[in-house]
Design a protein around this motif. Structure first.
Motif, PDB file in Angstrom:
ATOM      1  N   GLU A 110       0.832  -1.217   0.000  1.00 50.17           N
ATOM      2  CA  GLU A 110       0.000   0.000   0.000  1.00 50.17           C
ATOM      3  C   GLU A 110       0.863   1.263   0.000  1.00 50.17           C
ATOM      4  O   GLU A 110       0.521   2.258  -0.647  1.00 50.17           O
ATOM      5  N   SER A 111       1.979   1.239   0.725  1.00 53.96           N
ATOM      6  CA  SER A 111       2.842   2.420   0.830  1.00 53.96           C
ATOM      7  C   SER A 111       3.421   2.843  -0.520  1.00 53.96           C
ATOM      8  O   SER A 111       3.850   3.987  -0.684  1.00 53.96           O
ATOM      9  N   LYS A 121       2.289   6.195  -2.447  1.00 54.49           N
ATOM     10  CA  LYS A 121       2.984   7.467  -2.195  1.00 54.49           C
ATOM     11  C   LYS A 121       4.414   7.421  -2.715  1.00 54.49           C
ATOM     12  O   LYS A 121       4.913   8.414  -3.243  1.00 54.49           O
ATOM     13  N   THR A 122       5.084   6.295  -2.555  1.00 56.10           N
ATOM     14  CA  THR A 122       6.455   6.164  -3.044  1.00 56.10           C
ATOM     15  C   THR A 122       6.505   6.338  -4.558  1.00 56.10           C
ATOM     16  O   THR A 122       7.474   6.879  -5.086  1.00 56.10           O
ATOM     17  N   LYS A 161       8.756   9.127   5.866  1.00 57.98           N
ATOM     18  CA  LYS A 161       7.595   8.832   6.712  1.00 57.98           C
ATOM     19  C   LYS A 161       6.531   8.025   5.970  1.00 57.98           C
ATOM     20  O   LYS A 161       5.716   7.364   6.606  1.00 57.98           O
ATOM     21  N   ASP A 162       6.555   8.039   4.661  1.00 58.46           N
ATOM     22  CA  ASP A 162       5.549   7.327   3.872  1.00 58.46           C
ATOM     23  C   ASP A 162       6.063   6.021   3.271  1.00 58.46           C
ATOM     24  O   ASP A 162       5.273   5.134   2.964  1.00 58.46           O
ATOM     25  N   ASP A 163       7.367   5.920   3.070  1.00 64.46           N
ATOM     26  CA  ASP A 163       7.934   4.730   2.428  1.00 64.46           C
ATOM     27  C   ASP A 163       7.949   3.544   3.390  1.00 64.46           C
ATOM     28  O   ASP A 163       8.117   3.709   4.596  1.00 64.46           O
ATOM     29  N   GLY A 164       7.783   2.348   2.824  1.00 64.23           N
ATOM     30  CA  GLY A 164       7.851   1.130   3.617  1.00 64.23           C
ATOM     31  C   GLY A 164       9.282   0.830   4.039  1.00 64.23           C
ATOM     32  O   GLY A 164      10.237   1.399   3.509  1.00 64.23           O
TER      33      GLY A 164
END
Length: 159
Positions: A73-74, A77-78, A85-88
């Protein structure tokens, strides 16, 4: 003091946290949900920003085209841009591996948000607080080069 060098340096500046101390009602909200307890300002300095940009863009292409990573899911944004803060965790690890190979210097200033000090030293004004931190961050840097162009860039390395 050392003699200044002739040349160019490029600075990529970013922050973590924010300079906010007060909510809409004028009450101190530092440490409350949504308001950081610190403000971190930092930069990386390089003489070859193009090599860094190309390396980051190459990694971005690899990560966003990886069939395994696309399942997370992340990655939505990536796919737009890297942002810690958004990356897995896997993407953060790959990015860390990459930056450990790149040529740059980094410097940071970390300010704890303590309201009485904020009021006393900055008159309760966020812009004065922020400007002070920028001054501290760059106080021992900009004199190193003679008649040089300083390029301040903020980028998320998105294509």
């Amino acid at each position: 003091m050392q003699k200044p060098k002739v040349g160019q340096s490029y600075f990529f500046v970013d922050e973590s946290g924010d300079p906010v101390f007060y909510g809409p009602n004028g009450k101190c909200i530092v440490g409350q949900p949504g308001c950081s307890q610190v403000l971190i300002l930092g930069y990386i300095e390089t003489q070859d920003p193009h090599a860094i940009r190309e390396s980051v863009l190459r990694l971005h292409r690899e990560v966003t085209s990886d069939p395994y990573l696309k399942k997370f899911e992340s990655m939505k944004k990536t796919a737009v841009a890297f942002h810690a803060k958004d990356d897995g965790p896997v993407v953060r690890y790959l990015f860390y591996k990459l930056i450990s190979t790149l040529e740059f210097k980094a410097q940071f200033v970390v300010a704890r948000k303590i309201e009485p000090i904020f009021r006393a030293n900055h008159g309760g004004k966020q812009d004065k607080f922020y400007d002070y931190l920028v001054t501290v961050l760059f106080q021992n840097v900009l004199h190193r080069f003679q008649h040089q162009s300083h390029h301040f860039l903020e980028t998320r390395f998105s294509g």
